[in-house]
Structures are given as structure tokens and as C-alpha cells.
Design a protein around this motif. Structure first.
Motif, PDB file in Angstrom:
ATOM      1  N   THR A  88       0.679  -1.087   0.100  1.00 34.68           N
ATOM      2  CA  THR A  88       0.089   0.071  -0.029  1.00 34.68           C
ATOM      3  C   THR A  88       0.972   1.312   0.096  1.00 34.68           C
ATOM      4  N   TRP A 142      -5.731  11.798   3.392  1.00 38.48           N
ATOM      5  CA  TRP A 142      -6.980  11.327   2.566  1.00 38.48           C
ATOM      6  C   TRP A 142      -7.327  12.199   1.075  1.00 38.48           C
ATOM      7  N   SER A 191      -3.976   4.088  -6.983  1.00 35.24           N
ATOM      8  CA  SER A 191      -4.776   3.049  -6.399  1.00 35.24           C
ATOM      9  C   SER A 191      -4.641   1.740  -7.149  1.00 35.24           C
ATOM     10  N   ILE A 241      -5.017   5.587   4.240  1.00 34.93           N
ATOM     11  CA  ILE A 241      -5.448   7.047   4.430  1.00 34.93           C
ATOM     12  C   ILE A 241      -5.048   7.507   5.672  1.00 34.93           C
ATOM     13  N   TRP A 298      -5.593  11.301  -1.935  1.00 34.29           N
ATOM     14  CA  TRP A 298      -5.860   9.973  -2.622  1.00 34.29           C
ATOM     15  C   TRP A 298      -6.867  10.342  -3.528  1.00 34.29           C
ATOM     16  N   ILE A 346      -5.908   0.640   0.307  1.00 33.82           N
ATOM     17  CA  ILE A 346      -5.732   2.185   0.481  1.00 33.82           C
ATOM     18  C   ILE A 346      -5.456   2.569   1.933  1.00 33.82           C
ATOM     19  N   ARG A 365      -5.657   9.636  -7.904  1.00 30.28           N
ATOM     20  CA  ARG A 365      -6.073   8.297  -8.093  1.00 30.28           C
ATOM     21  C   ARG A 365      -5.654   7.218  -8.605  1.00 30.28           C
TER      22      ARG A 365
END
Length: 496
Positions: free
Chosen positions: A129, A134, A144, A152, A137, A150, A141
Motif C-alpha cells: 500500500t 485522504w 490506487s 489514508i 488519494w 488504500i 487516484r
């Protein structure tokens, strides 16, 4: 729980700093009593010893690889981590490739994704990961696609619009659900969340022991009920972080930095003032001492001061006694380094002294001196001890008040509000100028400059910090009281 091993006097900012295996083993033994998994961030400073020591303590590890703009260091981090992963496959349960690297702007998203894939290709089935705040992210994107889940960071205190402790758990859950919708099919691990126990207030977000305990317990209860994973920041208070993030940076731990024990033992009441009985007793004794000083000064004078004089003494003594313990606690947690210790120490001494010297001045019929009487031309100076003490208290309050006020205007993020000690120093001086005003004379330029600076700063800071921040409101109120006190100063005109 996030684990960093650094104790008082230790910092990863010191080149070549290495933490001993014995120290880490002691920490992990204590942590094994309250958690079964820790998160690390790097293999530097002796942290490469964690997997072996965690195995002995019965802990699992979410292993961190620190990525920066230095490619050579990145390769060393990755190589060391791959060796540890191969050596301790039953201890390391996941790998975090990079921590807030995008937030710091040290890598592009494409380079980061390529590095994550490079590590993923060499760790087999071990989940990989990346961890960041947050919002990042949602901004990047594409990362991902390179990770298995994910991770955060949600820190309600540090949000751009700070969240109060009463709403922190709901905020964490709301953000988690928002990210779950944005990244369907990916587990959302809350890689950092928590609350500080000391430090400056941000809007309505107040660091305190009770708020930290409340936020952590509510988030854990929510995670248990809704079955999602949480990593708390952090295991132990980290004093070194105060150098980067102010007082608040050193107090995110659930365990004390010195005793290495939980701040909140099960079954024991939690208080923001655990030593309140001692502080109350000391404050009561302080009040009595101020009244005694006033009474002794009165006995040496052949006049009877008016009733309002004793009201001024009472207010000064009560304010000093009430804030005494709090001012000492603020001094101990906010004094980092010689400069801060000197500044806050001088203000604390001024706060402790002010009620005494003002009580004597009130009952002796003396007025507030001006700066000219302290450092002006020789023929205008007043070198009597009481004048010198009053002038010293006024000078410390004015200088520290102006320095902190300007700090809140130009660089406020990590600064502490000096409301307790500044109130102890300023309020008695204000009462002296009101109850024993000097007749005649002219306003003084130095005092007027300080007064204008404090008044303008107070207006700006109160708006900038928000009226929900009572620490700011209180401090700005004291700035205005001090500004008024300085503006009322009267003295002789210096010949041009």
C-alpha cells in the motif's frame, strides 16, 4: 499503533542517530500489552531491528519504506526492507511504500506508482500500500491501481477546517465511507488517526488529555462496530516532533515519553489537571502571600488606601492563584530549547512577580512607571526598587506580548497561546493604572507604539483564528488589556 522509538534527547533529525535494540525491545514489550500490531515508517535510526524484536514480543508489523526525493536513499530503504521481508515473513503483514511523499511534493505520482510496482513485484503475495492524507488519494487516484489496499490519514485536529473532539469520530467515519465509494473493491485502512493531549487550540479543536481519550475510544468503538481497521498515531509521545510542529507535535502518543506507560490506565478517571489538588493548594497559598505583601506595605505607610485598592489586590491575587498551576504546566510543555525556555521563563517570572509588586504599589500609593524612567536620560530615571520591579514586569509583558502577537499574525500554525502567564503579568498592571493613575504628564511614544502593535494584532488574530478558539480569544483579550495599559502611561516629555 504507529511506533517511533525516540525518547527525550533523541531525534531522527540528528545525523547518525541509532536507537539501541534494548530500548526498542523494552518499548515493544510494553506495547504488546495493549496492541498486537505496530506500524513503522522507515528502516533508519535502528528501526531495521524492529521485525526481529517484534517477533520476540509477539507483535505483527506493518512495515514502512520511507521514500523521498533522494533516489539513492530510496534504493537503500527498499533493499533493506526486501531483506527484512524475506527474513521475517510471519511478522511483516503488509508493506507501506512511501508515507505522505506526495503531500511533501518529493516525488511525482508516476514515479511513486512505478516504485510501488517495483516493490510489489518482489514481495510475492504480501499486501502493498501507500499512505497519505485522504485528500491526496482523491487528487492522485491513479496510485490506487498500484496498491492492494488504500491507506489514508485522517487527523481531525489538522484538517484545513479543524474538527472538534466531539465530532472527530463521526468525521473519520464519514471520510472513510467517502474513500470507500471513490475506490470500490479496495479495503480502506485508516493508517493514521488520533488526537493530541497538549498544544495550541485550532478553531474549536482543543488538545487535552480528556479529548484525546474521548476521540481514541470513540474511533475504536466505531471501528469495532463497523469492522474496519485502524492504526492510531501514535504509541509513544515523540518530543523531537515539537521542533517541527510546535508543542502539539510531541503529544500524540497514548503512552508517556518518559515513563513509557499508558496515559489512561483502565478504570482510572481522566483529568486534564491530574495534579489539581497540589495546584489548588499552591494557588491558595499564593493568594495569601500577595495579601500579606500588601498588608506589610500598608503598615509602613501613614495613609489609609481607599477600598478599591483592596479590591485590586484581591483581583490580582485571585487571578494569580487560579492560574498558577496552569502557567507552570504550560511552561513545562512549551519550553523547547534555550530560546523558548528563556522567553516563557521570563514571562512566568513576570507573571509570578506582578501581583506582589502591584499589591505593594497599590497600598503605597505608587503609580505605573514609564520606560523613560527605566532607560531614559539620567535625570528622568527612577531607580527605586519598586519602580525597577514594576518596569521589568511591564517590559517583559510588552516585549513577549508583542513578539507572540506578531508571530500569530505572520506564522501562527505551530505557536502556543500565552494566555495564562500573560494574564498573571498584565491584569495587575492594568488595575494599577486604573486605581492609581498618574496625574499630568504626556503619553509616551514607546508605550504607544507597543499599544498600537498589540491592538492591531489582537483584532487580526481573533478574526484569523476564529471565535470558537477560546485560547485565541483569551490571548487577544489580554493583548487589548495590555495595549490599553501601555496607552494610559503618562510621564515627562523628553527634551527634543
Amino acid at each position: 499503533m504507529s511506533y517511533a522509538p525516540f525518547r527525550a534527547g533523541q531525534t531522527p533529525l540528528e545525523l547518525g542517530m541509532q536507537v539501541s535494540a534494548e530500548q526498542i525491545a523494552d518499548d515493544l514489550k510494553r506495547l504488546a500489552e495493549i496492541t498486537d500490531c505496530i506500524r513503522t515508517y522507515s528502516v533508519d535510526n535502528g528501526l531495521d531491528q524492529v521485525p526481529a524484536l517484534a517477533q520476540k514480543a509477539g507483535l505483527k508489523v506493518i512495515h514502512g519504506i520511507w521514500l523521498s526525493g533522494n533516489q539513492l536513499k530510496n534504493r537503500l530503504q527498499i533493499a533493506t526492507s526486501l531483506a527484512l521481508i524475506k527474513q521475517f515473513p510471519d511478522v511483516i503483514i503488509a508493506v507501506v511504500v512511501g508515507n505522505e511523499t506526495l503531500l511533501r511534493g518529493e516525488m511525482t505520482s508516476s514515479d511513486l506508482a512505478a516504485t510501488i510496482r517495483q516493490v510489489k513485484a518482489q514481495v510475492g503475495a504480501l499486501p502493498v500500500t501507500y499512505a497519505d492524507v485522504w485528500e491526496y488519494w482523491l487528487h492522485y487516484r491513479e496510485i490506487s491501481d498500484a496498491v492492494d489496499f488504500i491507506t489514508i490519514h485522517i487527523l481531525p485536529y489538522w484538517e484545513d477546517f479543524p474538527i472538534s473532539a466531539s465530532r472527530a469520530a463521526a468525521h473519520v467515519d464519514s471520510i472513510r465511507k467517502q474513500l470507500a465509494v471513490a475506490f470500490p473493491g479496495k479495503e480502506i485502512l485508516i493508517g493514521e488517526t488520533g488526537w493530541p493531549s497538549e498544544g495550541r487550540m485550532r478553531d474549536g479543536a482543543l488538545p487535552s488529555r480528556t479529548n484525546q481519550a474521548r476521540v481514541v475510544s470513540e474511533i475504536l468503538a466505531l471501528a469495532k462496530a463497523e469492522k474496519f481497521r485502524v492504526n492510531l498515531i501514535e504509541a509513544y509521545d515523540q518530543p523531537w516532533k515539537r521542533q517541527l510542529e510546535g508543542t502539539v507535535g510531541g503529544y500524540w502518543g497514548l503512552m508517556d515519553a518518559v515513563s513509557r506507560t499508558p496515559k489512561y490506565p483502565p478504570g482510572q478517571p481522566i483529568s486534564n489537571f491530574p495534579h489539581w489538588t497540589v495546584e489548588m493548594g499552591a494557588g491558595a497559598g499564593y493568594c495569601v502571600a500577595v495579601f500579606l505583601a500588601a498588608w506589610l506595605a500598608r503598615r509602613r505607610k501613614p495613609w489609609s488606601p481607599p477600598q478599591q485598592t483592596w479590591l485590586g489586590v484581591a483581583i490580582s491575587a485571585a487571578a494569580g492563584g487560579t492560574l498558577l498551576g496552569f502557567a507552570f504546566e504550560k511552561f513545562t510543555v512549551e519550553s523547547l530549547g534555550p530560546g523558548a525556555s528563556l522567553k516563557w521563563g521570563a514571562l512566568l517570572v513576570a507573571g509570578l512577580t506582578s501581583p506582589f509588586v502591584v499589591a505593594v504599589a497599590l497600598t503605597s500609593g505608587r503609580s505605573m512607571p514609564t520606560f523613560v524612567e527605566l532607560i531614559g536620560p539620567r535625570h528622568l530615571r527612577d531607580m527605586r526598587p519598586l519602580t525597577l520591579l514594576l518596569g521589568a514586569v511591564l517590559a517583559v509583558a510588552a516585549v513577549v506580548g508583542a513578539e507572540t502577537a506578531l508571530g500569530f499574525v505572520f506564522d501562527p500554525r505551530y505557536r502556543d497561546f500565552p494566555f495564562a502567564a500573560l494574564t498573571m503579568a498584565t491584569l495587575p498592571l492594568a488595575l494599577l493604572t486604573m486605581l492609581n493613575p498618574r496625574s499630568g504628564g504626556v503619553r509616551q511614544l514607546p508605550e504607544c507604539v507597543f499599544a498600537g502593535l498589540l491592538a492591531l494584532s489582537a483584532v487580526y488574530v481573533s478574526i484569523n483564528e476564529g471565535f470558537a478558539n477560546w485560547q485565541s480569544d483569551w490571548t487577544c483579550g489580554i493583548y487589548l488589556v495590555l495595549a490599553t495599559t501601555l496607552f494610559r502611561a503618562r510621564g515627562e516629555q523628553i527634551p527634543g
